[in-house]
Design a protein around this motif. Sequence first.
Motif, PDB file in Angstrom:
ATOM      1  N   LEU A  40       4.520   1.872  -4.945  1.00 16.86           N
ATOM      2  CA  LEU A  40       3.612   1.707  -6.087  1.00 16.86           C
ATOM      3  C   LEU A  40       4.023   2.603  -7.252  1.00 16.86           C
ATOM      4  O   LEU A  40       3.896   2.217  -8.423  1.00 16.86           O
ATOM      5  N   ASP A  41       4.542   3.795  -6.946  1.00 17.23           N
ATOM      6  CA  ASP A  41       5.036   4.683  -8.003  1.00 17.23           C
ATOM      7  C   ASP A  41       6.246   4.068  -8.703  1.00 17.23           C
ATOM      8  O   ASP A  41       6.373   4.146  -9.935  1.00 17.23           O
ATOM      9  N   THR A  75       0.824  -1.222   0.000  1.00 15.79           N
ATOM     10  CA  THR A  75       0.000   0.000   0.000  1.00 15.79           C
ATOM     11  C   THR A  75       0.848   1.257   0.000  1.00 15.79           C
ATOM     12  O   THR A  75       0.317   2.369  -0.034  1.00 15.79           O
ATOM     13  N   ASN A  76       2.179   1.103   0.044  1.00 16.88           N
ATOM     14  CA  ASN A  76       3.075   2.255   0.113  1.00 16.88           C
ATOM     15  C   ASN A  76       3.083   3.003  -1.217  1.00 16.88           C
ATOM     16  O   ASN A  76       3.398   2.428  -2.265  1.00 16.88           O
ATOM     17  N   LYS A  77       2.749   4.288  -1.181  1.00 11.36           N
ATOM     18  CA  LYS A  77       2.611   5.070  -2.414  1.00 11.36           C
ATOM     19  C   LYS A  77       3.925   5.153  -3.188  1.00 11.36           C
ATOM     20  O   LYS A  77       3.946   5.008  -4.418  1.00 11.36           O
ATOM     21  N   ASN A  78       5.045   5.368  -2.503  1.00 11.66           N
ATOM     22  CA  ASN A  78       6.334   5.464  -3.189  1.00 11.66           C
ATOM     23  C   ASN A  78       6.676   4.149  -3.881  1.00 11.66           C
ATOM     24  O   ASN A  78       7.189   4.134  -5.006  1.00 11.66           O
TER      25      ASN A  78
END
Length: 391
Positions: free
Chosen positions: A345-346, A340-343
């Motif tokens: 996933l980016d 779920t970590n945005k970085n």
Amino acid sequence: MKKIGVITGTRAEYGLLKPLIKAIDDAKVLQLQLFVTGMHLMSEFGNTYLQIEKDGFTIDAKVDDGLKGDSALAISKAVGKATIGFAETFGEFNPDMIVVLGDRSEILAAATAAVISNIPVAHIHGGETTEGAYDEFIRHAITKMSHLHFASCEVYRNRIIQLGEQPHTVFNVGAIGIDSIKNLQLLDKKSFEESIATKLDKKSVLITFHPVTMENCTAEVQFQELLSALDKLKNTTLIFTKPNSDKGGRAIIDMIDSYVENNIAKAISFISLGQLRYLSALKYVDFVIGNSSSGILEVPYFHIPTINIGDRQKGRVAPISVIHCAPNEHEISSSIIKTTNKNFLDEISKQELLFGNGDATNKIINKLTTYNNKNLKKSFYDLKPTCFEKL
């Protein structure tokens, strides 16, 4: 017409081979011979040879290995029976070459019978490593029995050469499973939900866990750790696909059945999703978890995380979307949080794709068509001393 015998023993393997089977069937200078064995012929795994026929292919021979159970003794007996069956089949159909994929025991039987019958072998997905499974030994044994090699990346091509295979017979064609991702018309979300008779919750997870065949009596323990971690998830649909007929696999199947029965509101399971539903699922799930090679080879092309548990796939080249973790509840839960970590996933959205661009089938067809199988003698390719120093 060059007769090309394709061997398939499992639903997953057939899904990978399907574009190649069709291309051989369509080729003007090749004649397809399709030999079906293993799990395809077992009712408890869905009699998936019926799907092959439904897809419009003619099965030339069914080689029943008589597998009963998943003990070491049962599997060893099945290898022996399959070797006899393939020897008889090759004697009847006399293929000019056989094509095999991967590292399963029934594929070892087919390659063994072919070599003794002086039939050249083309091997797909050689050079890979899976330290947690005896597939490792089978895969390398098949490599040494093969005459053409189709690796999924340059690292694996080099490893095949390191095993003594002549470089001009070893080709980096990419992972053949990417061909279907590129060319198959996948289901939209509504159609996918209808196909599994389940509406996806806010989140969804695809789970495929196979036994670690190099260890004894650990499959149940490891899988229970996974179930305990999954149990903490809220508002999440859990989609289980059941394992193959590997040693210890039936214990995991029993555990899946029990878990789904006790969690019917959020969990479903399938003997086989089939290629279309499996790849379509990857469009809609939030991450994939387990220890299947698909999580490393195919799932990254959908730019979603894979949580790879334990040692079964240890040694494989993997993109950054693959999170490796130990088979215990704490590490599995920590890995789930990382998905779920945005970085993270980016990073995944921009990651380098390691296993080709979906044109493996065309590359393989070209080599099958032009290969001269008159001389089957093989000389060992020795690396130069400087290469040993670099290693």
